[in-house]
Design an enzyme around this catalytic site. Structure first.
Site, PDB file in Angstrom:
ATOM      1  N   ASN A  10      92.278 -10.674  89.975  1.00  0.00           N
ATOM      2  CA  ASN A  10      92.177  -9.624  90.987  1.00  0.00           C
ATOM      3  C   ASN A  10      93.599  -9.209  91.335  1.00  0.00           C
ATOM      4  O   ASN A  10      94.309  -9.940  92.026  1.00  0.00           O
ATOM      5  CB  ASN A  10      91.444 -10.203  92.203  1.00  0.00           C
ATOM      6  CG  ASN A  10      91.329  -9.214  93.343  1.00  0.00           C
ATOM      7  OD1 ASN A  10      91.813  -8.085  93.256  1.00  0.00           O
ATOM      8  ND2 ASN A  10      90.699  -9.641  94.414  1.00  0.00           N
ATOM      9  N   LYS A  17      95.656 -12.433  92.263  1.00  0.00           N
ATOM     10  CA  LYS A  17      94.825 -13.603  92.598  1.00  0.00           C
ATOM     11  C   LYS A  17      94.083 -13.984  91.337  1.00  0.00           C
ATOM     12  O   LYS A  17      93.546 -13.119  90.646  1.00  0.00           O
ATOM     13  CB  LYS A  17      93.774 -13.212  93.636  1.00  0.00           C
ATOM     14  CG  LYS A  17      94.182 -13.428  95.058  1.00  0.00           C
ATOM     15  CD  LYS A  17      92.945 -13.284  95.955  1.00  0.00           C
ATOM     16  CE  LYS A  17      93.326 -12.608  97.237  1.00  0.00           C
ATOM     17  NZ  LYS A  17      92.207 -12.092  97.989  1.00  0.00           N
ATOM     18  N   ARG A  89      88.598  -7.723  88.445  1.00  0.00           N
ATOM     19  CA  ARG A  89      88.111  -6.864  89.517  1.00  0.00           C
ATOM     20  C   ARG A  89      88.829  -5.522  89.376  1.00  0.00           C
ATOM     21  O   ARG A  89      90.059  -5.465  89.336  1.00  0.00           O
ATOM     22  CB  ARG A  89      88.446  -7.484  90.868  1.00  0.00           C
ATOM     23  CG  ARG A  89      88.089  -6.563  91.984  1.00  0.00           C
ATOM     24  CD  ARG A  89      88.524  -7.103  93.321  1.00  0.00           C
ATOM     25  NE  ARG A  89      88.145  -6.137  94.336  1.00  0.00           N
ATOM     26  CZ  ARG A  89      88.868  -5.915  95.424  1.00  0.00           C
ATOM     27  NH1 ARG A  89      89.980  -6.574  95.653  1.00  0.00           N
ATOM     28  NH2 ARG A  89      88.459  -5.029  96.296  1.00  0.00           N
ATOM     29  N   HIS A 178      83.458  -2.831  97.953  1.00  0.00           N
ATOM     30  CA  HIS A 178      82.824  -4.147  98.199  1.00  0.00           C
ATOM     31  C   HIS A 178      81.506  -4.297  97.444  1.00  0.00           C
ATOM     32  O   HIS A 178      80.675  -5.146  97.779  1.00  0.00           O
ATOM     33  CB  HIS A 178      82.525  -4.394  99.698  1.00  0.00           C
ATOM     34  CG  HIS A 178      83.737  -4.549 100.556  1.00  0.00           C
ATOM     35  ND1 HIS A 178      83.845  -3.976 101.806  1.00  0.00           N
ATOM     36  CD2 HIS A 178      84.894  -5.218 100.361  1.00  0.00           C
ATOM     37  CE1 HIS A 178      85.015  -4.282 102.346  1.00  0.00           C
ATOM     38  NE2 HIS A 178      85.673  -5.037 101.479  1.00  0.00           N
ATOM     39  N   GLY A 210      89.122  -6.064 105.335  1.00  0.00           N
ATOM     40  CA  GLY A 210      88.463  -4.771 105.163  1.00  0.00           C
ATOM     41  C   GLY A 210      86.995  -5.007 105.505  1.00  0.00           C
ATOM     42  O   GLY A 210      86.484  -6.101 105.269  1.00  0.00           O
ATOM     43  N   CYS A 282      90.806 -11.758 113.370  1.00  0.00           N
ATOM     44  CA  CYS A 282      89.701 -11.882 114.319  1.00  0.00           C
ATOM     45  C   CYS A 282      89.751 -13.195 115.107  1.00  0.00           C
ATOM     46  O   CYS A 282      89.416 -13.235 116.289  1.00  0.00           O
ATOM     47  CB  CYS A 282      88.379 -11.745 113.571  1.00  0.00           C
ATOM     48  SG  CYS A 282      86.961 -11.659 114.641  1.00  0.00           S
ATOM     49  N   ARG A 283      90.215 -14.275 114.441  1.00  0.00           N
ATOM     50  CA  ARG A 283      90.312 -15.565 115.155  1.00  0.00           C
ATOM     51  C   ARG A 283      91.245 -15.453 116.350  1.00  0.00           C
ATOM     52  O   ARG A 283      90.918 -15.890 117.459  1.00  0.00           O
ATOM     53  CB  ARG A 283      90.852 -16.646 114.217  1.00  0.00           C
ATOM     54  CG  ARG A 283      89.783 -17.439 113.532  1.00  0.00           C
ATOM     55  CD  ARG A 283      90.376 -18.259 112.442  1.00  0.00           C
ATOM     56  NE  ARG A 283      91.054 -17.392 111.477  1.00  0.00           N
ATOM     57  CZ  ARG A 283      91.319 -17.708 110.229  1.00  0.00           C
ATOM     58  NH1 ARG A 283      91.005 -18.901 109.785  1.00  0.00           N
ATOM     59  NH2 ARG A 283      91.905 -16.866 109.422  1.00  0.00           N
ATOM     60  N   ILE A 330      84.679 -12.744 108.732  1.00  0.00           N
ATOM     61  CA  ILE A 330      84.201 -12.579 110.121  1.00  0.00           C
ATOM     62  C   ILE A 330      82.685 -12.768 110.170  1.00  0.00           C
ATOM     63  O   ILE A 330      82.158 -13.494 111.021  1.00  0.00           O
ATOM     64  CB  ILE A 330      84.598 -11.181 110.664  1.00  0.00           C
ATOM     65  CG1 ILE A 330      86.124 -11.046 110.687  1.00  0.00           C
ATOM     66  CG2 ILE A 330      84.004 -10.952 112.054  1.00  0.00           C
ATOM     67  CD1 ILE A 330      86.643  -9.668 111.057  1.00  0.00           C
TER      68      ILE A 330
HETATM   69  P1  ADP Z   1      89.545 -10.583 102.982  1.00  0.00           P
HETATM   70  O1  ADP Z   1      88.943  -9.248 103.247  1.00  0.00           O
HETATM   71  O2  ADP Z   1      91.040 -10.557 102.962  1.00  0.00           O
HETATM   72  O3  ADP Z   1      88.911 -11.343 101.830  1.00  0.00           O
HETATM   73  P2  ADP Z   1      88.192 -12.574 104.632  1.00  0.00           P
HETATM   74  O4  ADP Z   1      86.827 -12.267 104.127  1.00  0.00           O
HETATM   75  O5  ADP Z   1      88.800 -13.883 104.294  1.00  0.00           O
HETATM   76  O6  ADP Z   1      89.222 -11.417 104.305  1.00  0.00           O
HETATM   77  O7  ADP Z   1      88.127 -12.423 106.231  1.00  0.00           O
HETATM   78  C1  ADP Z   1      89.265 -12.541 107.030  1.00  0.00           C
HETATM   79  C2  ADP Z   1      88.850 -12.358 108.491  1.00  0.00           C
HETATM   80  O8  ADP Z   1      87.906 -13.401 108.815  1.00  0.00           O
HETATM   81  C3  ADP Z   1      90.014 -12.484 109.441  1.00  0.00           C
HETATM   82  O9  ADP Z   1      89.942 -11.485 110.455  1.00  0.00           O
HETATM   83  C4  ADP Z   1      89.771 -13.850 110.069  1.00  0.00           C
HETATM   84  O10 ADP Z   1      90.303 -13.948 111.371  1.00  0.00           O
HETATM   85  C5  ADP Z   1      88.269 -13.898 110.091  1.00  0.00           C
HETATM   86  N1  ADP Z   1      87.809 -15.274 110.316  1.00  0.00           N
HETATM   87  C6  ADP Z   1      87.938 -16.341 109.503  1.00  0.00           C
HETATM   88  N2  ADP Z   1      87.475 -17.466 110.106  1.00  0.00           N
HETATM   89  C7  ADP Z   1      87.044 -17.086 111.355  1.00  0.00           C
HETATM   90  C8  ADP Z   1      86.470 -17.765 112.460  1.00  0.00           C
HETATM   91  N3  ADP Z   1      86.245 -19.073 112.441  1.00  0.00           N
HETATM   92  N4  ADP Z   1      86.159 -17.039 113.563  1.00  0.00           N
HETATM   93  C9  ADP Z   1      86.379 -15.715 113.602  1.00  0.00           C
HETATM   94  N5  ADP Z   1      86.928 -15.010 112.584  1.00  0.00           N
HETATM   95  C10 ADP Z   1      87.261 -15.681 111.486  1.00  0.00           C
END
Ligand code: ADP
Length: 398
Positions: A10, A17, A89, A178, A210, A282-283, A330
């Site tokens: 990717n 990646k 990808r 996606h 995203g 988001c965390r 998320i």
């Molecule tokens: P990408 O689109 O880069 O693949 P991910 O699918 O890994 O991203 O999602 C990343 C998002 O998920 C970030 O906003 C992160 O804060 C959120 N996230 C991961 N774990 C948690 C959690 N325990 N609580 C809330 N949000 C989370």
């Protein structure tokens, strides 16, 4: 355990990646992330058996250098000779590809033709394809497109209400992204619920950095929130999602901003980051909202409200709602976002089961609505790499 492994690549413009998967078990034997490509301090990090190793790419700091380093690492682990095919990808297949395909010179031309639709991504994907063809000589390469699953979206859903000639001349329409995740999650949801995919009306929210949402009915995608580019639709980490398109002329006149500056602002400085003035993560937003940070609280509410509105509109596209599915970082982990969204959607027959919602985190799938809820809400972890590996293996005759 399969003897034949699939390498999944990717590529972004400055990153690569990679993952080596056992297509039968889904086990990842080795993964890597190359960063800062085309800069003097480029490096690649390998992960295998829980151990991490960082390798400097200064001597050859581009995509080819990263794939060469990956080949060396595979040799060191005795895995190189077990790689049977490479899956890539590819972000945009435009209207040319509605399925994954074995990469031939014609397919490379096709991916090149789609560059105007993904000017940052498709060129990087092609770099990865060329590097893999040079370094993993003789192996089949397969392209798996983010847009392919959305090619079933009907004309009335993908057409923008602008003069038709822009579609005819430039392909200006909604494409969606996606798609690989949606295809995987739609299959998994049906499997998890023990239902036939073709008889489930699903709305799937893929919420990562995203974020987008899609309606799947009769086993096919009916609509999705991302459009010509991945900027349209939901609130994301740094992307605004939907705004009034007049924001361009408004900011040109009032803030003296150029088209490039506004585009950059909408893609990189908006979303959760822009509203919270704190973070795109988001965390962090949840933690700070919990401590009373006003920007973080507002960011979460705008995110959840927009998402809930989109669930309702996607239920129109699906012709009803049997299952609302949450996936992505998320969607899989934030019971708070899920709870807020379900709170808005009682009228669609969704009733949250608070305990089940709290339990469905960190990779656990689960139904998060009560037994008497008229529609289901489910958490299903996505696995785009595995979907790419499956397509690659089957198209390579493995
Ligand atoms: P990408 O689109 O880069 O693949 P991910 O699918 O890994 O991203 O999602 C990343 C998002 O998920 C970030 O906003 C992160 O804060 C959120 N996230 C991961 N774990 C948690 C959690 N325990 N609580 C809330 N949000 C989370």
């Amino acid at each position: 355990m399969s003897d034949k492994l699939i390498l999944v690549l990717n590529c972004g413009s400055s990153s690569l990646k990679g993952a080596v998967l056992d297509n039968d078990s889904g086990e990842v034997l080795l993964s890597c992330l190359a960063e800062k490509l085309n800069l003097p301090d480029a490096y690649i990090t390998f992960k295998s058996n829980g151990e991490k190793r960082k390798v400097d790419l200064a001597r050859h700091p581009d995509h080819t250098g990263a794939v060469e380093a990956l080949m060396e690492e595979l040799k060191a682990h005795g895995l190189d000779s077990r790689i049977a095919a490479v899956g890539h990808r590819v972000v945009s297949g435009g209207e040319l590809y509605s399925e994954s395909i074995v990469i031939t010179p014609e397919v490379v031309d096709g991916i090149e033709k789609c560059i105007p639709l993904a000017p940052l991504h498709n060129p990087a994907n092609l770099l990865g394809i060329r590097a893999a063809q040079n370094i993993f000589k003789g192996l089949p390469n397969v392209a798996v497109f983010d847009t392919a699953f959305h090619q079933s979206i009907p004309e009335h859903a993908y057409t923008y209400a602008v003069p038709r000639e822009f579609y005819r001349k430039y392909g200006l329409r909604r494409y969606g992204f996606h798609g690989t995740s949606y295809r995987f999650v739609a299959d998994e949801t049906a499997r998890f619920l023990g239902k036939d995919k073709n008889s489930l009306r699903m709305v799937i929210a893929h919420l990562g950095n995203g974020a987008s949402i899609a309606a799947v009915a009769n086993g096919e995608c009916q609509d999705t929130s991302m459009g010509l580019t991945p900027l349209e639709g939901l609130v994301m980490g740094t992307r605004s999602g939907d705004v009034d398109p007049s924001v361009f002329s408004f900011l040109a006149e009032n803030a003296n901003m150029s088209i490039t500056q506004v585009t950059d602002m909408l893609n990189k400085k908006s979303g959760l980051l822009g509203i919270s003035e704190l973070s795109n993560d988001c965390r962090t937003i949840e933690e700070e909202a919990g401590k009373g940070h006003e920007g973080a609280k507002l960011a979460l509410e705008v995110f959840a409200y927009r998402l809930a509105k989109y669930v309702a509109s996607m239920a129109v596209a699906a012709g009803g709602l049997d299952a609302l599915v949450f996936t992505g970082g998320i969607g899989e982990n934030s019971n708070l976002v899920r709870s807020k969204v379900l709170g808005y959607l009682g009228f669609l027959g969704l009733t949250e089961d608070k305990q089940a919602n709290e339990n469905a985190r960190f990779g656990n799938a689960g139904v998060i609505t009560t037994a008497d809820s008229k529609a289901l809400a489910v958490v299903i972890p996505t696995n785009e790499e595995l979907m790419i590996a499956h397509d690659t293996a089957s198209l390579s005759g493995l």
